[in-house]
Design a protein around this motif. Structure first.
Motif, short mmCIF file in Angstrom:
data_model
loop_
_atom_site.label_atom_id
_atom_site.label_comp_id
_atom_site.label_asym_id
_atom_site.label_seq_id
_atom_site.Cartn_x
_atom_site.Cartn_y
_atom_site.Cartn_z
N SER A 1 -8.08 0.79 -4.37
CA SER A 1 -9.46 0.35 -4.60
C SER A 1 -9.58 -0.33 -5.97
O SER A 1 -10.28 -1.35 -6.11
CB SER A 1 -10.43 1.53 -4.52
N GLU B 1 -5.60 6.82 6.98
CA GLU B 1 -6.32 7.73 6.09
C GLU B 1 -6.69 7.04 4.78
O GLU B 1 -7.82 7.17 4.29
CB GLU B 1 -5.45 8.97 5.81
N LYS B 2 -5.76 6.30 4.21
CA LYS B 2 -6.05 5.55 2.97
C LYS B 2 -7.08 4.46 3.25
O LYS B 2 -8.00 4.24 2.46
CB LYS B 2 -4.77 4.93 2.41
N ALA B 3 -6.91 3.77 4.37
CA ALA B 3 -7.82 2.67 4.70
C ALA B 3 -9.26 3.17 4.83
O ALA B 3 -10.20 2.52 4.36
CB ALA B 3 -7.38 2.00 5.99
N GLU B 4 -9.42 4.33 5.44
CA GLU B 4 -10.77 4.89 5.61
C GLU B 4 -11.44 5.14 4.26
O GLU B 4 -12.64 4.86 4.09
CB GLU B 4 -10.68 6.20 6.41
N LEU B 5 -10.68 5.64 3.30
CA LEU B 5 -11.24 5.89 1.97
C LEU B 5 -11.56 4.59 1.24
O LEU B 5 -12.60 4.48 0.58
CB LEU B 5 -10.25 6.72 1.15
N VAL B 6 -10.67 3.60 1.36
CA VAL B 6 -10.89 2.32 0.66
C VAL B 6 -12.09 1.59 1.24
O VAL B 6 -12.88 0.98 0.50
CB VAL B 6 -9.62 1.45 0.75
N THR C 1 -0.62 0.26 4.84
CA THR C 1 -1.72 1.14 4.44
C THR C 1 -2.03 2.09 5.59
O THR C 1 -2.39 1.64 6.69
CB THR C 1 -2.98 0.32 4.11
N TYR D 1 -9.64 -3.53 8.83
CA TYR D 1 -8.38 -2.78 8.93
C TYR D 1 -7.76 -3.03 10.29
O TYR D 1 -8.40 -2.86 11.34
CB TYR D 1 -8.61 -1.29 8.74
N THR E 1 -2.06 5.44 -4.15
CA THR E 1 -3.19 6.24 -3.70
C THR E 1 -4.34 5.33 -3.29
O THR E 1 -4.38 4.14 -3.65
CB THR E 1 -3.69 7.18 -4.81
N ALA E 2 -5.29 5.89 -2.55
CA ALA E 2 -6.47 5.11 -2.15
C ALA E 2 -7.24 4.65 -3.38
O ALA E 2 -7.77 3.54 -3.41
CB ALA E 2 -7.35 5.95 -1.23
N GLY F 1 0.78 -1.24 0.00
CA GLY F 1 0.00 0.00 0.00
C GLY F 1 0.81 1.28 0.00
O GLY F 1 0.32 2.32 -0.47
#
Length: 212
Positions: free
Chosen positions: A56, A77-82, A74, A91, A51-52, A47
């Protein structure tokens, strides 16, 4: 040694065509769907640096093939978007791993992996190893905080260690734990250094050198 250049080129093209049938082209990534049949484990996602949106897109491709998903390194912040795109994703903030399990994430009950960490500060790396092993289809157990500073803690788990098929030993500081375990068991021991430590630990290079 004699060979025909044209024949060799045609052979390479034929091999490449066969291998590329298992590739999912996304423009920014090429997903290796044939890795499990070729290597025995699926393709996972690194990751960091992605980018997120890219993560995805790769997850969508893997999901379409029924492949379990593991995205390492990851950020939250990226995990939240994915997770907005894939609510079924889990997560693990400690290891910074994003996971999606599916029907193909089955245990291989004939193989037992033991992950051993020297200290609580090594748990992030130990959990990353655990998630990887489990999504590869192996049974896995984690024994934590049994470093050589208190050898009796490790010896109390000797029965479990002796019954393991392979042991992953995770340690920082001077990296002594894998050597100690290697003198107690007959199975392979995989040594994993972490950057945990202070003084002459040199950000993990002392543990790496000791393990090597």
């Amino acid at each position: 040694m004699w060979y025909n250049k044209n024949i060799m080129n045609e052979a390479f093209k034929h091999i490449a065509a066969i291998l590329n049938k298992g590739i999912g082209h996304l423009g920014y990534a090429r997903i290796d769907h044939a890795r499990h049949s070729r290597c025995g484990f699926p393709e996972f996602i690194y990751g960091a640096g992605k980018t997120a949106g890219q993560i995805s897109g790769i997850i969508k491709e893997l999901n379409g093939a029924g492949t379990p998903v593991l995205c390492t390194r990851t950020s939250p912040e990226k995990a939240e978007l994915v997770i907005k795109d894939f609510p079924e994703a889990e997560y693990c903030e400690l290891s910074q791993c994003l996971l999606i399990r599916n029907s193909n994430s089955k245990e291989c009950i004939d193989f037992n992996v033991m992950i051993v960490s020297a200290g609580t500060s090594d748990l992030g790396v130990a959990y990353e190893a655990r998630h990887t092993v489990e999504l590869c289809g192996c049974r896995c157990e984690l024994i934590n905080d049994v470093g050589v500073a208190g050898l009796h803690r490790l010896l109390a788990e000797i029965d479990k260690l002796s019954n393991a098929d392979v042991i992953i030993a995770v340690a920082g500081m001077e990296g002594a734990l894998p050597s100690v375990i290697g003198g107690l068991v007959k199975c392979p021991v995989i040594a994993v250094p972490t950057s945990v430590g202070y003084g002459v630990s040199a950000g993990g290079f002392t543990a790496l050198g000791g393990m090597l």
